[in-house]
Design an enzyme around this catalytic site. Structure first.
Site, PDB file in Angstrom:
ATOM      1  N   ASP A  94       0.774  -1.188  -0.549  1.00 45.94           N
ATOM      2  CA  ASP A  94      -0.116  -0.211   0.167  1.00 45.94           C
ATOM      3  C   ASP A  94       0.705   1.362  -0.090  1.00 45.94           C
ATOM      4  OD1 ASP A  94      -2.404  -1.673  -0.055  1.00 45.94           O
ATOM      5  OD2 ASP A  94      -3.057  -0.692   1.523  1.00 45.94           O
ATOM      6  N   SER A 151      -5.020   5.413   5.735  1.00 43.28           N
ATOM      7  CA  SER A 151      -4.184   4.450   6.076  1.00 43.28           C
ATOM      8  C   SER A 151      -3.795   4.145   7.570  1.00 43.28           C
ATOM      9  CB  SER A 151      -3.168   5.031   5.500  1.00 43.28           C
ATOM     10  OG  SER A 151      -1.682   4.336   5.947  1.00 43.28           O
ATOM     11  N   CYS A 158       5.493  -1.924   8.159  1.00 46.59           N
ATOM     12  CA  CYS A 158       5.596  -1.258   8.846  1.00 46.59           C
ATOM     13  C   CYS A 158       5.421  -0.422  10.202  1.00 46.59           C
ATOM     14  CB  CYS A 158       4.886   0.505   7.752  1.00 46.59           C
ATOM     15  SG  CYS A 158       5.113  -0.096   6.074  1.00 46.59           S
ATOM     16  N   CYS A 182       0.776  -7.711   4.513  1.00 46.94           N
ATOM     17  CA  CYS A 182       0.521  -5.898   4.474  1.00 46.94           C
ATOM     18  C   CYS A 182      -0.359  -6.531   4.339  1.00 46.94           C
ATOM     19  CB  CYS A 182       1.723  -6.538   3.529  1.00 46.94           C
ATOM     20  SG  CYS A 182       3.175  -5.515   4.669  1.00 46.94           S
ATOM     21  N   ASP A 183      -1.405  -5.241   4.240  1.00 44.78           N
ATOM     22  CA  ASP A 183      -2.613  -4.475   3.738  1.00 44.78           C
ATOM     23  C   ASP A 183      -4.154  -5.714   4.203  1.00 44.78           C
ATOM     24  OD1 ASP A 183      -0.499  -2.628   5.220  1.00 44.78           O
ATOM     25  OD2 ASP A 183      -2.118  -0.668   4.081  1.00 44.78           O
TER      26      ASP A 183
END
Length: 551
Positions: A78, A466, A192, A119-120
């Site tokens: 992302d 986000s 992250c 991840c997202d």
């Protein structure tokens, strides 16, 4: 076993021949067939280290008495997709991921699944597939990245690169410092470093009972993560033997546990979309209002980035999700997990190693949880805000609308200093249908923060944010503009009032004026009219129902 359909009986001689062609020995044919859905790719930092974890999962499956088959699942970073046309594809990829896992598992009649993700949108997509298939499944999230470091200052990707754009534009940093931040903010593999969407979803997965204890926060390059990968491979064989399926784990009570942990952590607003979609696949009714009900009863106990100062490594060293569940035990239900232990046993065996990172109720950062659901005449079906990342000053705000029909137009106005104190930036036609794909607005929200406007400017959108967003940024406004929602009739200069305390968001117009504007609203031409995104736009539902696909 389910795999008997492809390996037993005279008529399956051709099937066995093809299986042997892969190198499968005859001696292994009677073992459970375990699919390992790996989302390894070397373009996503959170997934670049998965080759190592694949090896340990494979070792674990063999040790447990199963036979593993690996298959690939794509992913999107992302952060790299952010701020341009690539972000149209992020949320829609969640549906593709769920469909791909379903397709491979059903076509080959696999007995169980290890879902390697990080991840997202990949993690919720895999959880949706697990619920839909309802065959024994376990999730391995690949773990968070270590913090960056520059001249003794810890760095995170979102706060120190996306917000650096606004700081640079404002003249607060120069070329040299910007280059240093680019080189140092992300030191290696992992998701992250803050409580952004990837890590929030990892924490949700563990607290829901679909990962082994400690999985969510164990760091990407750690030996602990390798061991969890091994034990997950070993454990899936036991889940197959005992027929412990996802729907026995992902019950309403387990989902409520996950929401409570999410609220205590101050997690990403994206979890509202994803948990709702997972519940839909599990056959669990989950109204949007339930998030707010749980939030009001759950104190915010951690001070995680982006709204706070702590990193995922701090949460890991403080005891991780088991320690958070220990704090929250009185508010959780005792549900089944893939570990074999129930929630209370995991909480009882946990140790809170740092009470400054995971605070007791009496010292909570906020009395309520991280997310609030707002409603009003501009969002009759609801909107979502990460209230734990909003300053006290901006919890109640009234300002003049500055209206943009795309993220790009809004971003241009912000970076050209056309947004002033007292403005409410309205970015519309970015919802599930209108975007299409409900793009994240990290670039504009980070620019606002970097330019020092997060305590004087609000941003509202029918798109989403986000997990790295902070400040008075309200997303998921439903119905979206493309469906003729009231956000479509907002004009420059209209007054918009926001009261997070009272869960209200309104445009200060009479009912008659709103009705007249809606009556005269002209249809908005779709931005994308071909390919996958056009198909997605024609079938996706509202953000208030998880942006799932209509059958």
């Amino acid at each position: 076993m389910k795999s008997d359909k492809i390996k037993k009986g005279l008529e399956r001689a051709p099937h066995r021949a093809l299986l042997h062609a892969t190198g499968l020995p005859r001696s292994e044919m009677k073992k459970p067939f375990i699919g390992v859905a790996t989302s390894f790719t070397d373009i996503i930092p959170g997934h670049a280290g998965m080759r190592d974890l694949e090896r340990f999962i494979e070792k674990g499956v063999h040790t447990g008495g199963g036979y593993p088959f690996f298959f690939g699942i794509p992913g999107i970073c992302d952060g790299i997709a952010m701020g341009h046309s690539g972000m149209h594809y992020s949320l829609p990829s969640r549906e593709l991921i769920a469909d791909m896992v379903e397709t491979v598992a059903e076509a080959h009649q696999l007995d169980g699944l290890v879902l390697l993700t990080n991840c997202d949108k990949i993690t919720p997509g895999m959880l949706m597939a697990a619920a839909r298939l309802n065959i024994p499944s376990i999730v391995v999230t690949a773990g968070p990245m270590y913090s960056g470091n520059l001249r003794g200052k810890r760095l995170s990707m979102v706060n120190d690169t996306f917000e650096a754009v606004g700081k640079y534009k404002k003249g607060l940093i120069d070329d040299a410092e910007l280059r240093d931040l680019e080189m140092c903010a992300c030191p290696g593999p992992g998701s992250c470093q803050g409580m952004y969407t990837a890590n929030t979803m990892a924490c949700v997965t563990e607290s829901m009972g679909m990962s082994l204890a400690g999985c969510a926060t164990s760091l990407a390059v750690s030996s602990k993560k390798r061991m969890i990968a091994f034990h997950s491979g070993e454990r899936i064989v036991e889940l197959v033997k005992k027929n412990i399926t996802p729907k026995k784990i992902m019950t309403l009570d387990a989902i409520k546990n996950a929401i409570a942990v999410d609220m205590a952590l101050g997690g990403s607003t994206n979890t509202v979309l994803h948990i709702t979609a997972i519940a839909h696949e599990a056959g669990v009714e989950l109204p949007l209002e339930l998030f707010d009900i749980i939030s009001k009863k759950t104190p915010h106990l951690t001070n995680m980035l982006p709204g706070g100062t702590d990193y995922l490594e701090d949460l890991e060293f403080a005891g991780g999700i088991p320690a958070v569940m220990k704090r929250l035990k009185s508010k959780l239900k005792n549900t089944l997990t893939v570990t074999g232990a129930k929630t209370y046993e995991i909480a009882d065996n946990a140790e809170i190693m740092d009470a400054k990172v995971i605070r007791p109720f009496s010292q909570a950062y906020h009395k309520e949880g991280g997310i609030a659901v707002l409603k009003g005449n501009i969002a009759p079906d609801g909107a979502v805000v990460k209230q734990s990342a909003v300053s006290e000053k901006m919890m109640k705000f009234e300002g003049r609308a500055r209206v943009f029909n795309s993220e790009e137009d809004g971003m241009k106005a912000i970076l050209s200093n056309r947004i002033k104190s007292g403005d409410v930036v309205v970015i519309r036609y970015e919802g599930p249908k209108g975007g299409p794909g409900m793009r994240e607005m990290l670039s504009p929200t980070a620019a606002i923060a970097g330019m020092g406007l997060s305590d004087s400017v609000a941003l509202i959108t029918d798109g989403r944010f986000s997990g790295g967003t902070r400040g008075p940024c309200i997303g998921h406004i439903s119905p979206e503009a493309m469906e003729g929602g009231p956000i479509a009739i907002v004009r420059d200069g209209d007054v918009i009032s926001i009261d997070i305390f009272k869960r209200k968001i309104n445009i200060e117009l009479s009912d008659e004026e709103i009705k007249n504007r809606l009556k005269n609203l002209k249809p908005f031409k779709p931005k994308i009219r071909k390919g996958w995104l056009a198909r997605y736009a024609s079938h996706v539902t509202s953000a208030s129902t998880g942006a799932v696909m209509k059958i």
